[in-house]
Motif scaffolding. Structure first.
Motif, short mmCIF file in Angstrom:
data_model
loop_
_atom_site.label_atom_id
_atom_site.label_comp_id
_atom_site.label_asym_id
_atom_site.label_seq_id
_atom_site.Cartn_x
_atom_site.Cartn_y
_atom_site.Cartn_z
N ILE A 181 12.19 30.33 30.31
CA ILE A 181 11.04 30.46 29.42
C ILE A 181 9.98 29.39 29.70
O ILE A 181 9.05 29.21 28.93
N GLY A 182 10.12 28.69 30.84
CA GLY A 182 9.19 27.62 31.17
C GLY A 182 7.75 28.05 31.31
O GLY A 182 6.83 27.26 31.10
N LYS A 183 7.53 29.32 31.66
CA LYS A 183 6.15 29.78 31.84
C LYS A 183 5.45 30.02 30.50
O LYS A 183 4.27 30.37 30.47
N TYR A 184 6.19 29.85 29.41
CA TYR A 184 5.62 29.97 28.08
C TYR A 184 5.63 28.57 27.45
O TYR A 184 6.59 28.19 26.76
N PRO A 185 4.60 27.78 27.67
CA PRO A 185 4.63 26.36 27.28
C PRO A 185 4.79 26.11 25.78
O PRO A 185 5.53 25.21 25.38
N THR A 186 4.11 26.91 24.97
CA THR A 186 4.23 26.71 23.52
C THR A 186 5.64 27.04 23.06
O THR A 186 6.27 26.29 22.30
#
Length: 209
Positions: A181-186
């Motif tokens: 889920i790293g590509k979703y920073p929030t």
């Protein structure tokens, strides 16, 4: 069984069970947790458990002389009968934001990745492809919503039912489905922060039972 005894029937790795376990913990409600093995032994399919929960799913909560099923209905009941500390915002808009997040997880992600779905696919690979696709769509939506609603928690700076839904679901997505889920920073930053909260550390599936 004592009349005032509260019993949670569930499975430690079930996200729905974890939601309820976290709600009970947050409100400091003493309870006994009884394991229902929904994977290997498939105890949920027995007639004994069917007498507890006709849907033959987890969780089920015995409380106040009644047996409640469906995690969100259980949490609503706890919020109505044990209002402090609160798990819902006061503001109508904030409450609606909380419910948006809950619905995306409870209706749009969780049912499309649970253990029961595996039986509908010929191979593990087919199941994972299907589940990961729908989880990815849900994660994209959550990231956009959380950019607008989150503070220290999913909705502003109050821990709410949205957080109780988010953490178990992301845990399953990143462990059982092996997604990142790293590509979703929030989303990823909030998940890391919430995992360190006492309510989630104390109720984590791998915590001491």
């Amino acid at each position: 069984m004592a009349a005032d005894q509260i019993i949670l029937y569930g499975y430690r790795l079930s996200s729905c069970t974890w939601r309820v376990r976290a709600a009970l913990n947050f409100k400091r409600i003493p309870f006994e947790e009884r394991k229902v093995d929904i994977v290997k032994a498939q105890e949920q399919l027995t007639e004994k458990y069917r007498a507890i929960n006709p849907a033959q799913k987890v969780p089920a909560l015995v409380i106040d002389g009644a047996t409640l099923v469906e995690s969100m209905a259980i949490i609503d009941y706890l919020e109505d009968t044990r209002p402090g500390p609160k798990l819902t915002p006061e503001s109508p808009l904030a409450k609606a934001r909380m419910r948006e997040i809950c619905e995306i997880i409870v209706s749009g992600i969780q049912p499309l990745q649970n253990f029961g779905l595996k039986l509908q696919f010929n191979t593990e690979e087919q199941y994972l492809k299907f589940s990961r696709h729908h989880c990815e769509r849900g994660l994209q939506t959550l990231e956009e919503l959380l950019k607008k609603s989150s503070g220290s928690y999913c909705v502003g700076d109050q821990l709410t039912v949205a957080d109780l839904c988010l953490v178990p679901q992301l845990f399953n997505i990143t462990t059982r489905l092996g997604m990142t889920i790293g590509k979703y920073p929030t989303l990823s930053a909030l998940f890391a922060k919430l995992l360190a909260e006492p309510v989630f550390k104390e109720t984590h599936p791998k915590s001491k039972q």
